[in-house]
Design an enzyme around this catalytic site. Structure first.
Site, PDB file in Angstrom:
ATOM      1  N   SER A 271      -7.249   5.001   9.914  1.00 55.43           N
ATOM      2  CA  SER A 271      -7.967   5.032   8.644  1.00 55.43           C
ATOM      3  C   SER A 271      -7.296   4.104   7.622  1.00 55.43           C
ATOM      4  CB  SER A 271      -7.994   6.473   8.136  1.00 55.43           C
ATOM      5  OG  SER A 271      -8.431   6.535   6.809  1.00 55.43           O
TER       6      SER A 271
ATOM      7  N   LYS B 118      -8.519  -0.309   6.664  1.00 52.39           N
ATOM      8  CA  LYS B 118      -8.795  -0.807   5.311  1.00 52.39           C
ATOM      9  C   LYS B 118      -7.824  -1.930   4.950  1.00 52.39           C
ATOM     10  CE  LYS B 118      -8.764   3.525   4.116  1.00 52.39           C
ATOM     11  NZ  LYS B 118      -8.893   4.904   3.730  1.00 52.39           N
TER      12      LYS B 118
ATOM     13  N   HIS C  78       0.843  -1.200   0.000  1.00 55.29           N
ATOM     14  CA  HIS C  78       0.000   0.000   0.000  1.00 55.29           C
ATOM     15  C   HIS C  78       0.873   1.241   0.000  1.00 55.29           C
ATOM     16  CE1 HIS C  78      -3.430   2.574   0.908  1.00 55.29           C
ATOM     17  NE2 HIS C  78      -2.676   3.173   1.793  1.00 55.29           N
TER      18      HIS C  78
ATOM     19  N   ARG D 239     -13.940  14.222   8.538  1.00 59.14           N
ATOM     20  CA  ARG D 239     -12.618  14.814   8.815  1.00 59.14           C
ATOM     21  C   ARG D 239     -12.241  15.813   7.730  1.00 59.14           C
ATOM     22  NH1 ARG D 239      -8.939   9.886   8.756  1.00 59.14           N
ATOM     23  NH2 ARG D 239      -7.275  11.408   8.947  1.00 59.14           N
TER      24      ARG D 239
ATOM     25  N   ASP E 204     -14.900   4.087   8.320  1.00 57.88           N
ATOM     26  CA  ASP E 204     -13.823   4.984   7.877  1.00 57.88           C
ATOM     27  C   ASP E 204     -14.316   5.912   6.776  1.00 57.88           C
ATOM     28  OD1 ASP E 204     -11.042   5.960   7.553  1.00 57.88           O
ATOM     29  OD2 ASP E 204     -11.328   5.063   5.584  1.00 57.88           O
TER      30      ASP E 204
END
Ligand code: URA
Length: 434
Positions: A183, A187, A82, A168, A161
């Site tokens: 967050s 995921k 990621h 946010r 989220d």
């Protein structure tokens, strides 16, 4: 339990319990807690911070608020990668085939681009026929048969989220370490892999502007992932200028293919081989990170990564011949060459400005519902440290629209800054946190 009491506790700087965190995550997801209370809590968190234990509870609660992928039908270790987001980052499409060719399973759920950062799903969709929305069984079958699959992240992953992030975004509470960590990691944990290799970007085109801030975020994410039982590592890498030369959708797929042919830019090649090397090690197909790098490099230069890429494209209904014939990709009506007005060394080329210029070509979207121009974008001819003569090509802009290309070109010109002295070569990988 009352939301008002939870807000007050955090406002006073006290740590919240697991039950209190689950209460507000579940309550906000099911609509029983209104936006105004959640917004107040987020601002209290922003000023008083979450500690790592609270961050872990928040991560787990958000993970459990939506679907959690069951990858048990995939044989062997599953390794995910990621990137925290950047400009020109097409490494997933190089790294995943290099890993799959080494026998490591990569079951990847990716996102779409928003604002000045691109998304892997949009890029893949520039391949004619390519399908990014496989149903679960086909996703798992594809990973088992081909070693890898890349699909769009389900709307039901970490449902809380999605809602909290949107709040946010409009309450100036995005840039908080505990909130960013939970967050991203909620995921990632919901995506079901055994090992996760993160690429935490730092620089003008990243959330974290300095290597120190990126390192702190990396340490938090690695610790939370380990607490959840995952094998973790985080690379901290430069995003002061775009990665590689291409920024766009089909433009980036073409650069990924060139890299898999051993003809890619140096930075993309180095980062891809090193990330893949770590993933091959984490996937237990190499005894060390160094051996993993050797395997990844071999898979890049002997063509086995490219062969795997073709197999993967075909398995997801795309035309594999794109690797040999780039005219099969969507093209652009307008091709605008940007020439330099002066001579000198390129001193600065902020990734964020290049990303915004690419967005102006039509390659990116301002709002989630916008369509993207899959053939549009930018190909840089000069990057930091390169010498350019007056009148020489700096970059080429591609778009369907003359007006968009002109606007993008103007912005791109503001991105380039020059000096008479050759600037120091930028470091690409600052550190690996594990
Ligand atoms: N990316 C995310 O997914 N979440 C954040 O909070 C920041 C960046």
């Amino acid at each position: 339990m009352l939301m008002k009491d939870i807000i007050e506790k955090k406002r006073n700087g006290e740590a919240l319990s697991k039950e209190e965190i689950e209460f507000f995550v579940n309550g906000y997801t099911d609509g029983s807690i209104p936006d105004y209370q959640m917004a107040a809590l987020l601002m209290a968190v922003y000023f008083q911070q979450l500690n790592k234990t609270e961050t872990f509870y928040l991560t787990e609660a958000m993970k459990n608020s939506g679907d959690v992928a069951d990858l048990s039908g995939i044989e062997g270790k599953k390794v995910d990668k990621h990137s925290t987001g950047g400009v020109g980052d097409k490494t997933t499409l190089i790294v995943a085939p290099l890993c799959a060719a080494a026998g490591v399973r990569v079951a990847k759920m990716s996102g779409r681009g928003l604002g000045f950062t691109g998304g892997t799903v949009d890029k893949m969709e520039s391949i004619p026929g390519f399908c990014t929305s496989l149903e679960t069984k086909r996703f798992i079958d594809t990973v088992n048969s081909c070693g890898m699959s890349v699909i769009g992240q389900s709307a039901h992953i970490a449902a809380a989220d999605k809602l909290i992030y949107a709040l946010r975004d409009v309450t100036a509470t995005v840039d908080n370490i505990g909130l960013i960590t939970s967050s991203v990691m909620s995921k990632k944990l919901a995506s079901g892999s055994d090992a996760i290799v993160l690429d935490v970007k730092c620089g003008s085109g990243a959330f974290m502007k300095t290597p120190e801030d990126a390192e702190t975020l990396a340490e938090w994410m690695v610790e939370i992932g380990k607490r959840a039982g995952k094998s973790m590592a985080a690379f901290i890498t430069d995003m002061e200028q775009p990665l590689g030369l291409g920024v766009g959708n089909s433009i980036e797929i073409i650069e990924a293919i060139e890299t898999l042919k051993g003809k890619g830019p140096e930075d993309i090649t180095e980062l891809s081989v090193k990330l893949a090397g770590y993933m091959i090690f984490a996937g237990e197909k190499a005894g060390s990170y160094e051996e993993g790098i050797e395997i990844a490099r071999k898979n890049l230069y002997d063509g086995s990564g490219l062969k795997k890429f073709r197999e993967f494209v075909e398995a997801q209904d795309g035309n594999p011949d794109v690797t040999e014939d780039f005219s099969l990709f969507p093209g652009s009506k307008i091709v605008l060459e940007m020439k330099s007005d002066i001579s000198g060394y390129v001193k600065e080329l902020p990734a964020e400005t290049v990303g915004k210029a690419s967005q102006l070509t039509g390659a990116g979207r301002a709002r989630k519902e916008d369509a993207v121009d899959l053939g549009a974008g930018i190909v840089l001819n000069k990057k930091i440290g390169d010498y350019v003569n007056k009148g020489e090509l700096l970059a080429t802009v591609y778009s369907q629209s003359e007006e968009k290309a002109q606007k993008a070109g103007e912005m791109l010109k503001t991105a380039y800054a020059f000096s008479d002295e050759k600037p120091e070569k930028r470091q690409l990988i600052y550190r690996i946190v594990r």
